[in-house]
Design a protein around this motif. Structure first.
Motif, PDB file in Angstrom:
ATOM      1  N   ARG A   1       1.026  -1.278   0.130  1.00 41.01           N
ATOM      2  CA  ARG A   1       0.049  -0.121   0.048  1.00 41.01           C
ATOM      3  C   ARG A   1       0.919   1.277   0.205  1.00 41.01           C
ATOM      4  NH1 ARG A   1      -4.104   0.447  -1.903  1.00 41.01           N
ATOM      5  NH2 ARG A   1      -5.201  -1.350  -0.794  1.00 41.01           N
TER       6      ARG A   1
ATOM      7  N   PHE B   1      -5.592  -3.388 -15.259  1.00 40.65           N
ATOM      8  CA  PHE B   1      -5.746  -2.377 -14.523  1.00 40.65           C
ATOM      9  C   PHE B   1      -7.093  -2.459 -13.794  1.00 40.65           C
ATOM     10  CE2 PHE B   1      -7.686   1.808 -13.812  1.00 40.65           C
ATOM     11  CZ  PHE B   1      -6.961   2.481 -12.628  1.00 40.65           C
TER      12      PHE B   1
ATOM     13  N   GLN C   1      -7.490  -8.087  -9.048  1.00 36.22           N
ATOM     14  CA  GLN C   1      -7.115  -6.785  -9.440  1.00 36.22           C
ATOM     15  C   GLN C   1      -5.926  -6.032  -9.487  1.00 36.22           C
ATOM     16  OE1 GLN C   1      -9.565  -3.513  -8.430  1.00 36.22           O
ATOM     17  NE2 GLN C   1      -8.447  -2.134  -7.326  1.00 36.22           N
ATOM     18  N   HIS C   2      -5.604  -5.243 -10.646  1.00 31.27           N
ATOM     19  CA  HIS C   2      -4.221  -4.783 -11.093  1.00 31.27           C
ATOM     20  C   HIS C   2      -3.377  -5.770 -11.287  1.00 31.27           C
ATOM     21  CE1 HIS C   2      -5.982  -1.087  -9.739  1.00 31.27           C
ATOM     22  NE2 HIS C   2      -5.509  -0.762  -8.748  1.00 31.27           N
TER      23      HIS C   2
ATOM     24  N   ARG D   1       2.465  -6.961  -9.477  1.00 38.57           N
ATOM     25  CA  ARG D   1       2.836  -6.245  -8.186  1.00 38.57           C
ATOM     26  C   ARG D   1       2.849  -7.337  -7.031  1.00 38.57           C
ATOM     27  NH1 ARG D   1      -2.648  -2.982  -5.879  1.00 38.57           N
ATOM     28  NH2 ARG D   1      -4.024  -4.837  -6.270  1.00 38.57           N
TER      29      ARG D   1
ATOM     30  N   HIS E   1       1.691   3.025 -10.419  1.00 35.29           N
ATOM     31  CA  HIS E   1       0.621   3.572  -9.406  1.00 35.29           C
ATOM     32  C   HIS E   1       1.369   4.213  -8.394  1.00 35.29           C
ATOM     33  CE1 HIS E   1      -2.717   3.292  -6.809  1.00 35.29           C
ATOM     34  NE2 HIS E   1      -3.168   2.571  -7.511  1.00 35.29           N
TER      35      HIS E   1
ATOM     36  N   TYR F   1       2.460   6.695  -5.527  1.00 32.99           N
ATOM     37  CA  TYR F   1       1.786   7.329  -4.395  1.00 32.99           C
ATOM     38  C   TYR F   1       2.845   8.528  -4.249  1.00 32.99           C
ATOM     39  CZ  TYR F   1      -1.246   3.302  -3.199  1.00 32.99           C
ATOM     40  OH  TYR F   1      -2.220   2.431  -3.317  1.00 32.99           O
TER      41      TYR F   1
ATOM     42  N   LYS G   1     -14.602   7.012 -11.778  1.00 33.47           N
ATOM     43  CA  LYS G   1     -14.787   5.538 -10.960  1.00 33.47           C
ATOM     44  C   LYS G   1     -15.646   5.743  -9.706  1.00 33.47           C
ATOM     45  CE  LYS G   1     -11.420   2.336 -11.368  1.00 33.47           C
ATOM     46  NZ  LYS G   1     -10.101   1.969 -11.340  1.00 33.47           N
TER      47      LYS G   1
ATOM     48  N   ASP H   1     -11.273   9.328  -8.241  1.00 30.59           N
ATOM     49  CA  ASP H   1     -10.798   8.067  -8.863  1.00 30.59           C
ATOM     50  C   ASP H   1     -11.239   8.346 -10.336  1.00 30.59           C
ATOM     51  OD1 ASP H   1      -9.661   5.670  -9.438  1.00 30.59           O
ATOM     52  OD2 ASP H   1     -10.837   4.452  -8.185  1.00 30.59           O
TER      53      ASP H   1
ATOM     54  N   VAL I   1      -4.157   8.348 -14.130  1.00 22.66           N
ATOM     55  CA  VAL I   1      -5.207   8.082 -13.008  1.00 22.66           C
ATOM     56  C   VAL I   1      -4.756   8.899 -12.016  1.00 22.66           C
ATOM     57  CG1 VAL I   1      -6.466   6.607 -11.807  1.00 22.66           C
ATOM     58  CG2 VAL I   1      -5.504   5.626 -13.827  1.00 22.66           C
TER      59      VAL I   1
ATOM     60  N   TRP J   1      -5.959   9.424  -7.927  1.00 17.14           N
ATOM     61  CA  TRP J   1      -6.688   8.641  -6.920  1.00 17.14           C
ATOM     62  C   TRP J   1      -6.466   9.035  -5.737  1.00 17.14           C
ATOM     63  CZ3 TRP J   1      -4.826   4.568  -3.589  1.00 17.14           C
ATOM     64  CH2 TRP J   1      -5.673   3.752  -3.033  1.00 17.14           C
TER      65      TRP J   1
ATOM     66  N   GLU K   1      -0.965   8.105 -11.473  1.00 20.04           N
ATOM     67  CA  GLU K   1      -0.631   7.086 -12.232  1.00 20.04           C
ATOM     68  C   GLU K   1      -0.528   7.115 -13.677  1.00 20.04           C
ATOM     69  OE1 GLU K   1      -3.561   4.424 -10.551  1.00 20.04           O
ATOM     70  OE2 GLU K   1      -3.596   5.486  -8.641  1.00 20.04           O
TER      71      GLU K   1
END
Ligand SMILES: O=P(O)(O)OC[C@H]1O[C@H](O)[C@H](O)[C@@H](O)[C@@H]1O
Length: 294
Positions: A60, A70, A83-84, A88, A162, A164, A185, A211, A241, A243, A267
């Motif tokens: 995270r 994605f 998911q994704h 990862r 992705h 952060y 989203k 999102d 993206v 988010w 992202e």
């Protein structure tokens, strides 16, 4: 040493002081430190203090690598994937030191479909991924190479980094997204989520749950907040993206208390539609992060 690696992590140290840490699990960058104007090293990415860093689940925070889907899978080849996707949450291999000089320190990590026996049942296609991470004094470049080793089959995939970005979510702006078409989203219905909107804001904030999947984005973004900024450049990642879950973040078991207040995800990705890679061909998506010097 400019490059240290153990069984689980690779650390790059630039001669001017910046550092980056990459978990082999997911090739996830979990730290990027660059000196501020006073010369003190500052962390530039957000990683939740409750993130699992032991390879039990995707991290995270930092920069997880999203491939070959994605979000929830939609392509028939991807339906068994989480998911994704799978990049990862698998262990990558340390391949080589690509560069080690005053301009930058660079390593190459790889993940092949054949490296993990469970891939055959999860995903019917062969692939070879290479991730080249290059650290310069104020810059971090991440190049994702996707190769189709098959002589006969094409691969359809999505890919995204992705990222952060550590920043105060109540006072951060992402530009220039004005005029772009995007998919929201956070909308309540499938129909509303599938209906394109047009971004009317000159500066996009994340003060509310955000999102948004911008398509056909310019590939160069600026993330600014009081006292700091980051430039993000992308190649071949045609979408971006933005988010931040705001209070929805409480639902995530690995999100620290109020963690969503400390980042915005910006992202770059290829996530609207799919890249179709012909047999024996390869594709490279690139992200370059540069700390603002103003
Ligand atoms: O919780 P994760 O699987 O890591 O996904 C985190 C987020 O990733 C992207 O930004 C998606 O657009 C979001 O819908 C999703 O919530």
């Amino acid at each position: 040493m400019p490059v240290d690696h153990s069984d689980s992590k690779v650390t790059l140290n630039h001669p001017k002081g910046s550092t980056v840490e990459i978990l082999l699990y997911g090739a996830t960058i979990i730290s990027w430190k660059v000196a501020d104007k006073q010369g003190s090293l500052q962390e530039r990415l957000f990683v939740s203090s409750k993130a699992s860093l032991d390879g039990s689940k995707p991290v995270r925070g930092g920069i997880p690598v999203v491939f070959p889907c994605f979000g929830a899978p939609t392509h028939p080849d991807h339906l068994k994937l989480p998911q994704h996707g799978l990049a990862r949450n698998q262990n990558w291999s340390f391949d080589s030191i690509v560069m080690d000089n005053s301009a930058g320190v660079s390593v190459r990590l790889t993940l092949d479909s054949s490296a993990n026996p469970k891939n055959a049942s999860l995903y019917p296609k062969e692939f070879r991924l290479a991730y080249v991470v290059t650290l310069a004094e104020h810059q971090l470049s991440t190049d994702l190479h996707v190769e189709n080793p098959s002589a006969t089959e094409t691969i359809d995939f999505q890919a995204l980094l992705h990222t952060y970005v550590r920043a105060p979510a109540d006072n951060v702006f992402v530009t220039p997204l004005h005029g772009l078409s995007y998919f929201d989203k956070t909308e309540a219905t499938d129909e509303a989520r599938a209906t394109a909107k047009t971004e009317t804001r000159q500066e996009v904030d994340v003060k509310n749950f955000t999102d948004s999947v911008y398509q056909g984005a310019p590939g160069q973004y600026r993330v600014t907040w009081p006292g700091g900024s980051l430039e993000i450049r992308a190649k071949e990642f045609k979408d971006v993206v933005v988010w931040n879950p705001q209070e929805e973040g409480r639902k995530m078991s690995d999100m620290e208390a109020d963690g969503w207040k400390n980042y915005v995800c910006v992202e770059p990705g290829y996530v609207r539609g799919f890249v179709t890679l012909e047999p024996k061909k390869s594709w490279i998506g690139q992200q370059v992060l540069t700390v603002g010097q103003d």
